[in-house]
Design an enzyme around this catalytic site. Structure first.
Site: not given
Ligand code: TNX
Length: 484
Positions: A248-250
């Site tokens: 996630d949210e990379a």
């Protein structure tokens, strides 16, 4: 208590509807079925497996709580039930990175899950603020990366003995502990521990609550690191058929590089004989029917949050732009996952993120003080009733454009940015988790708030006896005195 594998009792169990989804330990979902009969002269629990008998005894426990009298005896009504879960994967995702919850606290959480017939504890073991699992050959991960937590909170990590205790306690209650290593983003604790893994140039830290910068897929050391970590984690958590790779949210990695990163990490997990679960962003990689994708970005609520300007108060404009782009990309993840044959683990923010404030008042002054502090202010507050009035199938249907996605199961999530203690944690879990647990087990439309609130009130005596903290919602008529 009896184990029955043939005859009419076994046949009745076999005829029960099948649970949807997959099990985190690869077991047979039918193993959780049981029968329970109460007559004036006996109580009988039967199942085809010890696990099913355990679930039946849990129901018996709940009935005993309901019938408990002040003198410690209990009266049970005569009844006969045949029972089976609606979903095979019924879990809680717990963030132990932002606040470190030690093994004693995790054991308390496992007891809460067990009493609610939940069967998965997903441990979010790593994040920017802390690394909580020891890895052979990489001692700084715990010594440096595990030393802190969010802000000035104390750090910590689980020793192999702690992990063994957690996994064993879970297994005895037929709960699978699914470990998450969040890569390639959310890795600042890794970078503090091993600067040679950190991004260079402008792709570092950055303003706002979620830093920019990921592991670099073009460095050999990155893949040595990923392999060593996943190898040890697979060994430490032997009863999970899955490794959770985060994903996630990379922020700060190109889309194609992110997808390729997930693919390569998944290949490593597969070489360790594990399947992969990842946050919904992993739907953009080459996943297939073996994979589970965890749906979390509930677009309607997220749009409201963006439109309200709440994010702009928390972070600089440049980061708000990053979030806006993230939301846009997320829009088709569920369809993407379904199109590739993967199944969806349902954790939509709007109902299953329990790190949101309670909307209703507490019946006690202490509860009001805690309510004002605990829960991320960015999420609109919700009541115990609003969280109970939720249906997994309807939620999944709303998240797809053609309604063709398959549920792997349901996982509530509790992130710990605002949670500073075990009491805070239990306060957020009890009792909105109880409502979610019922939705994961009971048939669709089985319960209604007006009767559920009475059942909920009755169960609180068991929480008090166990010393669990809970939010005394003003929407529920809690018992005034609780038998010891
Ligand atoms: C988003 S959920 C995150 C977490 C935060 C959470 C707060 C997810 C995959 N990422 O890093 O803690 O929001 O609710």
């Amino acid at each position: 208590m009896e184990l029955v594998t043939c005859g009419p009792d076994a046949e009745e169990l076999t005829a029960l509807p099948e649970a949807g989804g997959v099990r985190a330990d690869d077991g047979d979902p039918a193993g959780e079925r049981y029968g329970l009969e109460v007559q004036s002269t006996y109580v009988r629990v039967w199942a085809a497996t010890v696990e099913g008998a355990h679930r039946g005894l849990t129901s018996l426990r709940q009935l005993l709580n309901a019938g408990l009298r002040p003198d410690g005896t209990a009266e049970l009504p005569p009844l006969r039930v045949l029972d089976a879960p609606r979903y095979a994967w019924r879990g809680l995702s717990l963030d132990v990175a932002r606040t470190f919850h030690d093994a004693d606290q995790v054991v308390r959480v496992l007891d809460i899950l067990s009493l609610h017939k939940l069967n998965v504890l997903h441990l979010h073991l790593t994040d920017d603020q802390g690394w909580r699992v020891p890895i052979t050959g990489w001692p700084a991960l715990t010594e440096v990366g595990g030393a802190g937590a969010l802000g000035e909170r104390p750090g910590g990590w689980y020793t192999p003995e702690d992990i063994n205790r957690i996994v064993t306690h879970a297994r005895q209650r037929f709960i699978t502990v699914v470990p998450e290593i969040d890569i390639p983003g959310h890795c600042q604790a890794v970078f503090r521990s091993y600067p040679e893994l950190a991004p260079t140039g402008t792709a570092v830290a950055g303003p706002g609550p979620i830093p920019i910068g990921t592991l670099d897929p073009d460095r050999g050391i990155t893949w040595r690191f990923v392999r060593d970590v996943l190898t040890d984690v697979a060994r430490l958590f032997p009863n999970s058929a899955y490794l959770h790779l985060g994903g996630d949210e990379a922020f700060g990695i190109q889309d194609d590089a992110h997808a390729a990163f997930v693919d390569r990490a998944r290949d490593i997990a597969c070489s360790l004989d594990r399947r992969v679960v990842g946050w919904q962003e992993t739907a953009r990689s080459a996943i297939g029917p073996q994979e589970v994708v965890q749906y979390w970005i509930e677009a309607t609520e997220m749009r409201e949050v963006m439109d309200s300007g709440a994010l702009a108060q928390m972070m600089p404009e440049s980061m708000v732009a990053v979030f806006t782009e993230m939301m846009a990309k997320a829009e088709h993840d569920v369809d993407r996952a379904a199109g590739k044959g993967a199944s969806l683990l349902l954790s939509p923010t709007s109902h299953l993120y329990l790190d949101r404030p309670y909307a209703e008042e507490s019946t006690e002054p202490d509860g009001e003080i805690r309510r004002a502090r605990v829960g991320l202010p960015v999420y609109p507050p919700k009541t115990v009733e609003q969280i109970y009035d939720w249906d997994p199938a309807a939620a999944l249907n709303a998240a797809t454009t053609n309604g063709s996605a398959t549920a792997a199961g349901v996982e509530a999530a509790v992130w710990c940015e605002t949670v500073t203690s075990g009491e805070d944690l239990e306060f957020l879990l009890l009792s909105r988790l109880s409502g979610i647990a019922e939705r994961t087990w009971s048939p669709r439309n089985a319960g209604h708030w007006d009767e559920y609130r009475t059942r909920l009130a009755i169960q609180s005596s068991a929480w008090v006896r166990r010393g669990w903290t809970f939010f005394p919602s003003s929407l529920v008529a809690w018992p005034a005195t609780v038998p010891a």
